[in-house]
Design an enzyme around this catalytic site. Structure first.
Site, short mmCIF file in Angstrom:
data_model
loop_
_atom_site.label_atom_id
_atom_site.label_comp_id
_atom_site.label_asym_id
_atom_site.label_seq_id
_atom_site.Cartn_x
_atom_site.Cartn_y
_atom_site.Cartn_z
N LYS A 85 0.11 -2.01 -3.41
CA LYS A 85 0.27 -3.23 -2.62
C LYS A 85 -1.00 -4.06 -2.75
CE LYS A 85 1.16 -4.77 2.14
NZ LYS A 85 1.32 -4.35 3.55
N LYS A 110 -3.79 0.32 -1.69
CA LYS A 110 -3.61 -0.89 -0.90
C LYS A 110 -4.91 -1.69 -0.92
CE LYS A 110 -2.21 -2.47 3.71
NZ LYS A 110 -1.76 -2.05 5.06
#
Length: 329
Positions: free
Chosen positions: A252, A199
């Site tokens: 992400k 992330k």
């Protein structure tokens, strides 16, 4: 008159001559089962509020969820990812692990009324803390180990409410190991962990912070989310989560990190998930509103790019649009 013989070359266009021919040799497909639809649920009554920066996406109170979930189910979407907006916030994000917290109540409602729906619970503290960070704060720093204790409590409470999958998004070191241990000790050995293992500290999250009311009240999240410039770091982060017991790995955001999606697919024998995040969604919506792009084609090309890069599953706010287009094919 002598005709010079043309050098031989490959006629690749032979396989593009008709729609049926192109379909015959198509390499990458998006299926409805690939889609995970995020939902924002708020601890209010009779609320369906459109998020201004994300046209077509709403905050719902639980008593208004039926209209959305009926549509989701009718379209064939089988998985949802829940984010909660509580009435009250505090320094420790207590509502994240309250037995009757907004996400816990949302999980119970969905499992009672749509029992076949796969309910994924986002496990973080940022929506529940008064400071908007993903953990416990001391002297302006997010403490790692102290935050893990609260994240474990949140994960266990979500599993107890009926969550099918726990999706920790906090990026604390050791979060998969801590949550796996906590779930197992609480008797939830069969509840998998969908780790936000890779992330990045991305500018593409902006609209989400409005949707989830999770903007940091000071500083930023660069001390615990990844530097967008780093590729090798993704291998280290993912390896830790795999060793600690992750069952899925999320990359992400999606589009700016398709190289990382491919890296993860090549490296790990786990389902790879990518998150087509809020900023990606909002840019498409804004351009389409101005008539600059063909929205449907852009959406499907985006989904195809993520699948082609190696994603097995896609978390996307376009899930309903994609499902409709797939049904029309």
């Amino acid at each position: 008159m002598e005709v010079k013989k043309m050098a031989e070359f490959k006629r690749h266009r032979r396989l593009r001559q008709s729609a049926n021919m192109r379909a015959l040799v198509r390499e990458t497909y998006v299926h409805i089962d690939d889609l995970i639809y995020p939902l924002f649920i708020t601890e209010e009554e009779n609320v369906k509020t459109e998020i201004s920066s994300m046209p077509g996406i709403y905050q719902f109170s639980i008593d208004r969820l039926q209209e959305e979930l009926d549509e989701v189910q009718a379209l064939g979407i089988k998985s949802v990812l829940l984010f909660g907006i509580p009435k009250e916030k505090d320094e420790c994000g207590t509502q994240a692990f309250h037995d009757h917290g907004i996400v816990q109540e949302g999980i119970k409602y969905i499992k009672a009324n749509y029992p076949e729906m796969v309910v994924i619970a986002d496990t973080c503290l940022c929506e529940y803390t008064s400071h908007g960070h993903c953990g416990v704060i001391e002297a302006g720093r997010v403490l790692n180990d102290e935050s893990l204790e609260l994240l474990v409590k949140a994960a266990v409470s979500q599993a107890a409410a009926g969550a099918d999958i726990i999706a920790p998004s906090n990026m604390m070191d050791g979060f998969v190991a801590a949550i796996r241990k906590g779930l197992d000790e609480a008797g939830f050995l069969d509840v998998p962990i969908m780790s936000y293992g890779v992330k990045y500290a991305s500018a593409f999250y902006g609209p989400f912070r409005e949707a989830a009311d999770s903007t940091p009240q000071f500083g930023d999240r660069k001390a615990y989310q990844m530097d967008p410039a780093n590729r090798l770091e993704a291998f280290r982060e993912a390896e830790s989560d795999v060793v600690e017991g992750a069952d899925f790995l999320i990359v992400k955001p999606g589009l700016p990190y398709l190289d990382i999606v491919r890296d993860m697919k090549n490296e790990w024998n786990l389902p790879i998930v990518t998150y087509n995040v809020s900023g990606e969604y909002s840019m498409v919506k804004a351009a389409a509103k101005n008539g600059w792009i063909d929205e449907d084609r852009i959406i499907m090309e985006t989904m195809i790019s993520m699948k082609r890069a190696g994603a097995d599953l896609i978390i996307t706010y376009f899930a309903k649009d994609v499902a409709r287009m797939l049904k029309e094919q």
